[in-house]
Design a protein around this motif. Structure first.
Motif, PDB file in Angstrom:
ATOM      1  N   SER A  45       0.839  -1.197   0.000  1.00  0.00           N
ATOM      2  CA  SER A  45       0.000   0.000   0.000  1.00  0.00           C
ATOM      3  C   SER A  45       0.871   1.243   0.000  1.00  0.00           C
ATOM      4  O   SER A  45       1.869   1.300   0.729  1.00  0.00           O
ATOM      5  N   ALA A  46       0.487   2.235  -0.793  1.00  0.00           N
ATOM      6  CA  ALA A  46       1.202   3.513  -0.840  1.00  0.00           C
ATOM      7  C   ALA A  46       0.177   4.624  -0.641  1.00  0.00           C
ATOM      8  O   ALA A  46      -0.340   5.183  -1.609  1.00  0.00           O
ATOM      9  N   TRP A  47      -0.123   4.899   0.629  1.00  0.00           N
ATOM     10  CA  TRP A  47      -1.134   5.897   0.977  1.00  0.00           C
ATOM     11  C   TRP A  47      -0.508   7.151   1.569  1.00  0.00           C
ATOM     12  O   TRP A  47      -0.938   8.265   1.289  1.00  0.00           O
ATOM     13  N   LEU A  85      -0.943  -0.427  -4.223  1.00  0.00           N
ATOM     14  CA  LEU A  85      -2.238   0.242  -4.167  1.00  0.00           C
ATOM     15  C   LEU A  85      -1.959   1.689  -3.792  1.00  0.00           C
ATOM     16  O   LEU A  85      -1.637   1.998  -2.648  1.00  0.00           O
ATOM     17  N   VAL A  86      -2.059   2.575  -4.780  1.00  0.00           N
ATOM     18  CA  VAL A  86      -1.624   3.965  -4.635  1.00  0.00           C
ATOM     19  C   VAL A  86      -2.841   4.880  -4.467  1.00  0.00           C
ATOM     20  O   VAL A  86      -3.817   4.789  -5.221  1.00  0.00           O
ATOM     21  N   GLN A 132     -10.450  11.646  -3.714  1.00  0.00           N
ATOM     22  CA  GLN A 132      -9.271  10.783  -3.748  1.00  0.00           C
ATOM     23  C   GLN A 132      -9.619   9.465  -4.437  1.00  0.00           C
ATOM     24  O   GLN A 132     -10.741   8.976  -4.338  1.00  0.00           O
ATOM     25  N   THR A 133      -8.623   8.895  -5.113  1.00  0.00           N
ATOM     26  CA  THR A 133      -8.857   7.686  -5.900  1.00  0.00           C
ATOM     27  C   THR A 133      -7.703   6.713  -5.701  1.00  0.00           C
ATOM     28  O   THR A 133      -6.550   7.119  -5.553  1.00  0.00           O
ATOM     29  N   PHE A 134      -8.029   5.422  -5.715  1.00  0.00           N
ATOM     30  CA  PHE A 134      -7.025   4.364  -5.627  1.00  0.00           C
ATOM     31  C   PHE A 134      -6.700   3.827  -7.022  1.00  0.00           C
ATOM     32  O   PHE A 134      -7.592   3.682  -7.874  1.00  0.00           O
ATOM     33  N   ARG A 156      -7.827   1.601 -12.103  1.00  0.00           N
ATOM     34  CA  ARG A 156      -8.470   2.313 -10.989  1.00  0.00           C
ATOM     35  C   ARG A 156      -9.263   1.319 -10.149  1.00  0.00           C
ATOM     36  O   ARG A 156     -10.048   0.532 -10.660  1.00  0.00           O
ATOM     37  N   LEU A 157      -9.057   1.366  -8.815  1.00  0.00           N
ATOM     38  CA  LEU A 157      -9.793   0.488  -7.903  1.00  0.00           C
ATOM     39  C   LEU A 157     -10.896   1.284  -7.219  1.00  0.00           C
ATOM     40  O   LEU A 157     -10.616   2.225  -6.476  1.00  0.00           O
ATOM     41  N   GLY A 158     -12.131   0.921  -7.481  1.00  0.00           N
ATOM     42  CA  GLY A 158     -13.246   1.651  -6.908  1.00  0.00           C
ATOM     43  C   GLY A 158     -13.573   2.881  -7.727  1.00  0.00           C
ATOM     44  O   GLY A 158     -12.942   3.169  -8.739  1.00  0.00           O
TER      45      GLY A 158
END
Length: 366
Positions: free
Chosen positions: A111-113, A156-157, A176-178, A219-221
């Motif tokens: 994860s890269a949050w 997961l950015v 914001q978007t993943f 894009r996730l979600g």
């Protein structure tokens, strides 16, 4: 529950944790053993080649790994978290692309949050995602405290793609978007420039996004809807408290071996101190188990409590064991010193302990 780590994996992780040289990444042999162990498929559904395990199974695996090598346990936890997000929010195409590889261990996820200035709640992201005329996205910015940087096969950015707006969940913000970004994508560069006091082998570092172009299918979600994805993370019951329990178990085992080796178990005062530590350890394990079972009226709140209690308990247990070991635990590179530094690190991992407290307290003012 029965032990899950094979003798080979346990041996590799033990060697990795015991090395005296400072390191940023796990030993190659330890990482290879983890990839081939079958454990990375714990949270992947059986139809994608995984074990179909729930949060309780994830917590069990993470605790066992952490009792041997906390740094690798954090890497595994992040992998499980990403696989769960893909299972929950991914398209059928994304699930077919990523989950079988994640289950077999050929794809390690991270994860890269986080990033400098974003705050623990990730509300002020400077990294940006811009939709291009052809429908693709260009990602720019820098992420920090990315566990698994440089060794993960996919990240997961989290980036800002629209107008920021504070959301009621208290974590993340609107707009914001993943994105699921594969390692090796042009413009994606990992740098292990962080010099951490604990979790030294977790490959925690920086991730640069410099004109990194990805497809909309990555894009996730929903676009701008990452806050909803984030809100569901703690509802799963998978808890970083499991890492803390594993660390506390390792510290307790050190104390018992020390007492046995020095003939101290015949002393009532020593036995009583060990019993107190064992009781606190079992309490931490119980609250993490309750989070994983998701039997409470508010599973998300229980997960927050489990992280808070277990992380504080682990640090206290490590500190008490260090006192019991005396000069034996005060040497540079001593096992208890490493465990204490690792235990302290859990408090700063997302959601940080202070953010956990804010999220719990916010529920009282609704």
């Amino acid at each position: 529950m029965r032990p899950l780590l094979s003798a080979e994996l346990r041996a590799r992780l033990s060697e990795d944790a015991a090395r005296s040289d400072p390191a940023d990444v796990p030993h190659r042999e330890a990482l290879a053993a983890l990839r081939t162990s079958g454990l990375l498929g714990t949270a992947v559904a059986a139809r994608h080649g995984g074990a179909g395990g729930d949060a309780a199974a994830v917590n069990h695996v993470v605790e066992e790994i952490a009792a041997v090598d906390p740094s690798v346990a954090i890497i595994a936890f992040q992998h499980f978290a990403v696989s769960a997000r893909i299972a929950e929010w991914g398209t059928e195409e994304q699930q077919q692309r990523w989950l079988p590889r994640m289950a077999e261990g050929s794809c390690l996820a991270a994860s890269a949050w986080s990033e400098t200035g974003a705050g623990a709640a990730k509300r002020n992201l400077a990294s940006r995602g811009e939709r291009l005329p052809d429908g693709r996205w260009r990602l720019d910015g820098a992420k920090t405290f990315t566990t698994g940087a440089g060794i993960a096969d996919m990240y997961l950015v989290l980036v800002q793609t629209g107008r920021p707006a504070v959301t009621p969940q208290g974590y993340g913000a609107g707009g914001q978007t993943f994105f699921l970004v594969e390692a090796g994508t042009p413009g994606l560069v990992a740098d292990l420039g962080l010099d951490l006091a604990g979790m030294r082998g977790s490959a925690t570092g920086l991730l640069a996004l410099d004109g990194c172009v990805v497809a909309d299918t990555d894009r996730l979600g929903p676009a701008g809807g990452a806050a909803s994805v984030i809100a569901g993370v703690r509802e799963s019951g998978a808890s970083l408290g499991a890492v803390s329990v594993g660390i506390a178990q390792a510290a307790f085992d050190l104390a018992v071996r020390h007492a046995e080796g020095h003939g101290l178990l015949k002393l009532p005062t020593v036995r009583h101190r060990l019993v107190e530590l064992a009781t606190r350890l079992e309490a931490a394990r119980a609250v993490v188990a309750r989070a994983g079972a998701r039997t409470s009226a508010d599973p998300g709140m229980t997960t927050l409590h489990s992280k808070l209690y277990a992380s504080v308990a682990a640090e206290d247990i490590c500190l008490e064991v260090a006192r019991m070991l005396g000069s034996a635990g005060y040497r540079e590179g001593s096992p208890i010193g490493r465990l204490l530094a690792d235990a302290r690190g859990i408090a700063f991992m997302g959601p940080t302990n202070d953010l956990c407290r804010d999220l719990v307290a916010a529920a009282w003012t609704r």
